[in-house]
Design a protein around this motif. Sequence first.
Motif, short mmCIF file in Angstrom:
data_model
loop_
_atom_site.label_atom_id
_atom_site.label_comp_id
_atom_site.label_asym_id
_atom_site.label_seq_id
_atom_site.Cartn_x
_atom_site.Cartn_y
_atom_site.Cartn_z
N THR A 188 53.94 51.36 48.62
CA THR A 188 54.65 50.09 48.66
C THR A 188 53.67 48.92 48.64
N LYS A 189 52.66 49.02 49.49
CA LYS A 189 51.69 47.94 49.58
C LYS A 189 50.98 47.74 48.24
N THR A 190 50.60 48.83 47.60
CA THR A 190 49.91 48.73 46.31
C THR A 190 50.78 48.04 45.28
N VAL A 191 52.04 48.46 45.22
CA VAL A 191 52.94 47.89 44.22
C VAL A 191 53.13 46.40 44.47
N ILE A 192 53.42 46.03 45.73
CA ILE A 192 53.64 44.62 46.06
C ILE A 192 52.40 43.82 45.71
N ASP A 193 51.27 44.35 46.13
CA ASP A 193 50.00 43.67 45.90
C ASP A 193 49.76 43.41 44.43
N SER A 194 49.99 44.44 43.61
CA SER A 194 49.67 44.26 42.19
C SER A 194 50.70 43.36 41.52
N LEU A 195 51.95 43.40 41.99
CA LEU A 195 52.97 42.52 41.41
C LEU A 195 52.60 41.06 41.65
N PHE A 196 52.12 40.77 42.85
CA PHE A 196 51.77 39.40 43.16
C PHE A 196 50.59 38.91 42.33
N HIS A 197 49.81 39.86 41.85
CA HIS A 197 48.63 39.45 41.10
C HIS A 197 48.81 39.53 39.59
N VAL A 198 49.99 39.96 39.14
CA VAL A 198 50.20 40.01 37.70
C VAL A 198 50.03 38.61 37.13
N GLY A 199 49.15 38.45 36.19
CA GLY A 199 48.99 37.16 35.54
C GLY A 199 48.14 36.17 36.30
N VAL A 200 47.79 36.43 37.55
CA VAL A 200 46.93 35.49 38.26
C VAL A 200 45.48 35.90 38.04
N GLN A 201 44.71 34.97 37.49
CA GLN A 201 43.36 35.32 37.05
C GLN A 201 42.30 34.47 37.72
N GLN A 202 42.53 34.04 38.94
CA GLN A 202 41.56 33.18 39.61
C GLN A 202 40.20 33.88 39.65
N GLY A 203 39.15 33.14 39.30
CA GLY A 203 37.82 33.71 39.33
C GLY A 203 37.44 34.39 38.02
N TYR A 204 38.38 34.46 37.07
CA TYR A 204 38.11 35.12 35.79
C TYR A 204 37.00 34.40 35.03
N ALA A 205 35.94 35.12 34.69
CA ALA A 205 34.80 34.51 33.99
C ALA A 205 34.28 35.48 32.94
N PRO A 206 34.96 35.55 31.79
CA PRO A 206 34.58 36.56 30.79
C PRO A 206 33.23 36.25 30.15
N VAL A 207 32.58 37.28 29.63
CA VAL A 207 31.35 37.10 28.88
C VAL A 207 31.74 36.49 27.52
N GLN A 208 31.03 35.44 27.12
CA GLN A 208 31.36 34.77 25.87
C GLN A 208 30.46 35.27 24.74
N PRO A 209 30.94 35.17 23.49
CA PRO A 209 30.14 35.68 22.37
C PRO A 209 28.80 34.96 22.19
N ILE A 210 28.73 33.70 22.61
CA ILE A 210 27.45 33.00 22.60
C ILE A 210 27.20 32.56 24.04
N ALA A 211 25.95 32.70 24.50
CA ALA A 211 25.64 32.35 25.89
C ALA A 211 25.60 30.84 26.06
N PHE A 212 26.75 30.20 25.85
CA PHE A 212 26.85 28.76 25.99
C PHE A 212 26.91 28.41 27.48
N SER A 213 26.09 27.45 27.90
CA SER A 213 26.04 27.11 29.31
C SER A 213 26.49 25.67 29.56
N HIS A 214 27.54 25.49 30.38
CA HIS A 214 27.94 24.14 30.77
C HIS A 214 26.89 23.52 31.68
N GLU A 215 26.18 24.38 32.40
CA GLU A 215 25.15 23.88 33.30
C GLU A 215 24.09 23.13 32.50
#
Length: 417
Positions: free
Chosen positions: A234-261
């Motif tokens: 139950t806990k696993t299902v509830i947990d994953s349902l709440f996170h469907v589509g929430v991508q906080q912290g998502y930082a994918p690798v980009q095709p070019i190492a472009f840096s905002h810094e």
Amino acid sequence: MMLFKTFFSRLALTLMLMVSLMASSIAQDASGGDGIPTDEATISAGQSLFEDNCTVCHAVHEVVVGPALKDVHERRPLDWIQSFIRNSQKVIQSGDEYAVKLYEEYNKTEMTSFDFSNEEINSILAYIKVESGKTPVAAAEEPAADGASATQAGASEGVSDFVMYALVINLVILVLILIVLAMIVRVLTKYLEQKSDLDVEDQEIISARFSLAALFKSKPMIAIMTILFVAVITKTVIDSLFHVGVQQGYAPVQPIAFSHEIHAGQYDIDCNYCHTGVEKSKNANIPSANICMNCHSAIKTDSDEIAKIYAAVENNQPIEWVRVHNLPDLAYFNHSQHVKVGGLECQQCHGEVETMEVVRQEAPLTMGWCIDCHRTTEVNSKGNAYYDKLVELHAEHSKEPMRVEDIGGLECSKCHY
Ligand code: HEC
Ligand code: HEC
Ligand code: HEC
Ligand code: HEC
Ligand code: HEC
Ligand code: HEC
């Protein structure tokens, strides 16, 4: 404490098995037998040849301009690879089925010809072979051009982490329960042994040896296990349902190492210079390669990363940036309304982008997040004649400043089509 002993010996056995499996897979990598050299010197010579000539268009684990070269020695015969690297067009024009298909697949991008000896090519393959055996960094985000599948990989990783924790905690709880049960049994047995008025059957039960199998078959134990099992699921299902589509912290690798810094931080280039839509439209826009070329036709022209921009411009192919922020289609969000009219800073929603080497999603982008801000943020009404009347009306029945919620920022239809 037999229980602990068996548990730990099982654990040790599993660990040993894993280690030996890993060792044997490494050993396999080192063995040759296919004409590709395996000595260190050749591999490192191959590495520098690869980095100097091929990384502009190839990587081992991902598609750049050309295909990922992982395990290419298993895909193609050695002499085919040698001819292809020396003159790919010749192989393609000879009608080689595989080469023609690959050429079409890569939109007829011509690979450069290299005047390399067989030894040189073999050394490059030796290097590629070694790299093929390694797992790429951030393997979960590997399909760089495909934001959606990368997203799913990230999400399922979180869930499996959780399952691991749950399992470990469960195991600990089970062991504790066992210990407590064993203690209770001991106390009860001692107590009963002192009693003299017991019949034969009872005597037998008391003097019976403690048996693990019996314990696991006992009704209370089955009940406890079932409850725990259901709770975890139950806990696993509830947990994953709440996170469907929430991508906080998502930082994918980009095709070019472009840096905002570097660009927005060190060189202080205005966000609007690249994200041209931010003040005018719904979308902020990701800059095209031509905007990069304004500077990079002259800056860092010898860099491998910059060469990827040149390749994109030459082949007239857009750079396939992986999208970081992604609202579902059912929600409407408009940048110009927030930035131009609302006077908000990018950082309020995106965090300190100018310090980020790789862009990361700072905010959760959930409905609750939008609503919270609309409840607490005052409308930026200064110098905006459109709001004068509204501010007056609002002041008539409220001493509070006018917030976004007061102008309809909580109405469903404002955010949902
Ligand atoms: C200018 C870009 C470019 C450069 C530089 C380049 N390649 Fe390629 N390579 C390609 C493309 C594009 C393909 C796909 C076939 C095609 O379009 O001709 C390819 C295909 C290949 C293939 C066949 C891959 C397969 O999956 O079967 C091999 C092997 C290969 N390249 C090796 C190399 C090596 C080694 C180097 C460096 C010495 C190199 N390439 C440099 C663009 C390049
Ligand atoms: C030199 C051009 C340039 C400048 C200046 C720049 N950006 Fe970007 N930005 C990009 C490129 C290219 C991408 C796509 C690649 C990436 O995500 O790193 C991007 C991506 C982003 C994203 C993620 C988009 C997504 O996929 O969801 C955000 C947010 C962002 N930029 C905000 C900013 C902010 C805020 C500033 C100013 C502080 C800024 N950018 C300045 C070029 C630029
Ligand atoms: C306004 C000028 C300007 C624009 C526009 C610009 N850059 Fe840059 N870029 C720079 C400067 C300056 C550096 C730092 C050069 C250095 O370190 O010597 C840099 C460095 C880089 C580097 C690091 C190169 C290396 O090997 O160290 C990459 C990658 C890069 N830029 C990609 C991009 C991309 C992609 C775009 C387009 C979205 C872009 N740049 C747009 C000025 C710009
Ligand atoms: C009120 C919050 C907010 C502010 C302020 C804001 N953004 Fe965004 N931004 C978002 C949201 C939400 C998305 C996702 C939009 C979507 O998926 O449709 C987004 C997406 C983006 C993207 C991805 C491409 C696109 O157009 O969707 C870029 C680039 C971006 N923002 C840059 C900026 C820059 C630069 C600024 C400042 C000038 C800024 N943002 C200010 C919330 C904000
Ligand atoms: C950091 C605070 C902040 C966040 C986060 C934010 N907004 Fe807003 N929003 C504002 C402000 C301020 C305004 C008022 C702009 C104006 O003056 O028109 C506004 C206005 C709006 C409006 C127009 C409301 C109206 O009545 O005209 C819409 C629609 C909207 N936001 C959607 C969103 C969505 C969707 C999200 C989440 C993805 C979001 N906002 C997140 C601050 C925020
Ligand atoms: C300020 C903007 C805003 C307002 C106002 C708003 N929503 Fe949303 N809503 C969103 C955003 C953004 C999402 C997507 C969030 C996510 O993906 O986690 C969302 C998601 C939803 C979803 C979930 C859809 C799904 O697939 O999970 C429902 C249902 C929903 N909204 C209904 C409503 C209703 C009903 C109202 C009015 C009472 C309302 N919303 C008002 C921004 C808003």
